[in-house]
Enzyme design. Structure first.
Site, PDB file in Angstrom:
ATOM      1  N   PRO A 280       0.807  -1.174   0.000  1.00  0.00           N
ATOM      2  CA  PRO A 280       0.000   0.000   0.000  1.00  0.00           C
ATOM      3  C   PRO A 280       0.862   1.255   0.000  1.00  0.00           C
ATOM      4  O   PRO A 280       1.739   1.428   0.835  1.00  0.00           O
ATOM      5  CB  PRO A 280      -0.758  -0.129   1.301  1.00  0.00           C
ATOM      6  N   GLU A 281       0.630   2.088  -0.940  1.00  0.00           N
ATOM      7  CA  GLU A 281       1.268   3.409  -0.964  1.00  0.00           C
ATOM      8  C   GLU A 281       0.237   4.396  -0.410  1.00  0.00           C
ATOM      9  O   GLU A 281      -0.789   3.964   0.122  1.00  0.00           O
ATOM     10  CB  GLU A 281       1.698   3.749  -2.399  1.00  0.00           C
TER      11      GLU A 281
END
Length: 271
Positions: A2-3
DNA sequence: ATGGGCACCTGGCTGC
DNA sequence: TGCAGCCAGGTGCCCA
């Protein structure tokens, strides 16, 4: 992981279920995350109410009355709001149990995620203290980036992924922002022109903003608080598209390695 | 200070 | 079918 867009999507998804709820328990099934999780954490948390849920960089900050839970999703982590009796899956490592008969459940196959209890100002915590500006807020502009890049020889791709420079940009969105701004990912940060920094700042903001609106990008593991994937994958121009035609010019997208990470770019659109 | 490489982990896929 | 090898949304830490 996840960014930023995936973490922000998670924050938005869990906030309404958490805010104002009382914590009635904490179940820790696997304490061996990136750092060992305090086995006694439940004693501290139980009885406190959730004040709010914030995000700083790729960290979620669950603000309680006497401190803050600092949560990172690592590469493969996700947080979901579920009924307390929802069936367990492998890699369900902890539950924050709420008085609503729901819980916040953390799943993370690779265990690169983390959970810390922080008292006092969380911004002063060692994991947050050295972080750069938020890309969607003031403080991230071409002046700032150009000043930071002066005399730097690192490739621009690695430079924008450096969380001390700007937070939230990971491997997918770095490639995508460089494509959108027409910059070759191999170019030394110190050799990027002022005009190109302007475009890069705009591209980072645009790509992150659009990805948030699509609920993030799901490649493998990522799901939001409701367990559904993000839909930005369809909007990717270069990431995981090696050999496929550039959506702008038709040239095959190329892939190579920088700092042990895959980079994707169009050799004709990016100079 | 800067740059480069490794480590931490599991699982899915490929190719022999 | 089995298994070795490679790859994956991150980032702290160690070394030159």
């Amino acid at each position: 992981m996840p960014e930023l867009p995936e973490v922000e999507t998670t924050r938005r998804g869990i906030r309404s279920a958490l805010r104002g709820s009382a914590i009635t328990g904490f179940v820790l099934r696997e304490h061996r995350l990136r750092w060992p999780v305090d086995r006694q954490l439940g004693r501290e948390l139980t009885g406190q109410h959730v004040v709010d849920v914030h995000r700083r960089a790729k960290y979620l900050l669950i603000e309680l009355e006497r401190g803050t839970l600092l949560s990172h999703l690592g590469m493969s982590g996700s947080l979901r709001v579920l009924p307390v009796d929802a069936p367990l899956l492998t890699h369900d490592h902890y539950d924050l149990v709420l008085d609503s008969r729901q819980c916040l459940r953390f799943n993370d196959p690779r265990r690169f995620g983390s959970l810390h209890w922080v008292t006092g100002d969380p911004e002063l915590h060692p994991l947050l203290a050295g972080l750069g500006p938020e890309p969607l807020e003031r403080g991230f502009d071409a002046d700032y980036l150009a000043a930071k890049a002066k005399r730097r020889r690192v490739a621009i791709k690695q430079f924008v992924m450096d969380q001390r420079i700007v937070v939230g940009v990971g491997n997918i969105y770095a490639s995508e922002a460089l494509f959108r701004s027409g910059i070759n990912p191999r170019r030394a940060a110190g050799r990027v022109s002022r005009e190109r920094f302007e475009r890069l700042v705009g591209a980072v903001r645009d790509v992150l903003g659009e990805a948030i609106r699509q609920g993030g990008t799901t490649l493998r593991d990522y799901v939001n608080a409701e367990g559904t994937p993000g839909y930005f994958r369809q909007k990717l121009f270069v990431y995981e598209r090696a050999g496929e035609p550039c959506r702008r010019c038709g040239t095959p997208i190329r892939q190579f390695t920088q700092g042990q990470r895959s980079t994707y770019y169009c050799p004709s659109c990016q100079k």
